[in-house]
Write a protein that holds these residues in place. Structure first.
Motif, short mmCIF file in Angstrom:
data_model
loop_
_atom_site.label_atom_id
_atom_site.label_comp_id
_atom_site.label_asym_id
_atom_site.label_seq_id
_atom_site.Cartn_x
_atom_site.Cartn_y
_atom_site.Cartn_z
N ILE A 132 -35.18 20.72 -5.50
CA ILE A 132 -34.51 21.26 -6.70
C ILE A 132 -33.01 21.14 -6.54
CG2 ILE A 132 -34.05 23.42 -7.95
CD1 ILE A 132 -36.99 24.19 -7.33
N LYS A 133 -32.50 21.46 -5.36
CA LYS A 133 -31.06 21.39 -5.14
C LYS A 133 -30.58 19.94 -5.16
CE LYS A 133 -30.37 25.69 -2.69
NZ LYS A 133 -29.68 26.33 -1.59
N ARG A 134 -31.42 19.01 -4.68
CA ARG A 134 -31.05 17.60 -4.67
C ARG A 134 -30.89 17.09 -6.11
NH1 ARG A 134 -35.23 15.65 -2.20
NH2 ARG A 134 -34.84 16.76 -0.27
N LEU A 135 -31.70 17.60 -7.03
CA LEU A 135 -31.61 17.18 -8.43
C LEU A 135 -30.32 17.65 -9.08
CD1 LEU A 135 -35.29 17.78 -9.60
CD2 LEU A 135 -34.13 15.58 -9.30
N ARG A 136 -29.68 18.66 -8.51
CA ARG A 136 -28.43 19.19 -9.07
C ARG A 136 -27.22 18.36 -8.64
NH1 ARG A 136 -29.18 25.20 -7.06
NH2 ARG A 136 -30.97 25.82 -8.30
N GLU A 137 -27.40 17.47 -7.67
CA GLU A 137 -26.28 16.67 -7.18
C GLU A 137 -25.77 15.73 -8.26
OE1 GLU A 137 -27.53 14.58 -3.71
OE2 GLU A 137 -27.63 16.37 -2.47
N ARG A 138 -24.51 15.31 -8.10
CA ARG A 138 -23.91 14.34 -9.00
C ARG A 138 -24.62 13.00 -8.78
NH1 ARG A 138 -17.87 14.34 -10.58
NH2 ARG A 138 -18.28 16.50 -10.15
#
Length: 143
Positions: A132-138
């Motif tokens: 989930i956090k990886r999907l928030r990356e630019r």
């Protein structure tokens, strides 16, 4: 002579071991509070009590905290009621509750290990959260 105060089936204390003094209560009560000594200050000499076993004395002393003086006397003050008799009963009930709590030794903790399934669930949750956090990356502009 008054009946002994039962703590457990085998342990009881004599009423003569309890010393009570009555003082004027603070707080609401109108002019009555200035005239009547309705608050009770109960003192119980824990260290010199012949009816309480030594291990129980140590447990009760730890539970009493700031209510225990340096001399080993438990001081309980009750002033929540306007009636002296009710304050006296409440203070005595609080002393008995404290002694009953210290009468039984705490059960020792048995160390346990997490199961394999719970370890796997924990790791899967961490992987899911990382995704989930990886999907928030630019987004990568090189592609």
């Amino acid at each position: 002579m008054a009946d002994p105060i039962a703590i457990t089936r085998t342990i009881s204390i004599e009423p003569s071991e309890i010393e009570e003094s009555f003082v004027r209560a603070s707080g609401p009560g109108g002019q009555n509070v200035n005239k009547v000594a309705s608050a009770v200050q109960l003192r119980f000499d824990l260290q010199n009590s012949p009816n309480i076993p030594e291990p129980m004395k140590r447990r009760v002393a730890a539970l009493a905290g700031s209510r225990l003086t340096k001399e080993g006397v438990i001081v309980i003050t009750s002033n929540s009621h306007r009636d002296q008799k009710l304050n006296r009963a409440e203070a005595q009930a609080r002393l008995v509750a404290l002694l009953r709590e210290g009468a039984h030794p705490p059960r020792p903790r048995i160390a346990t290990r997490p199961t394999l399934a719970s370890k796997k669930r924990r790791l899967e949750g961490k992987v899911r959260r990382g995704g989930i956090k990886r999907l928030r990356e630019r987004p990568d502009l090189d592609d």
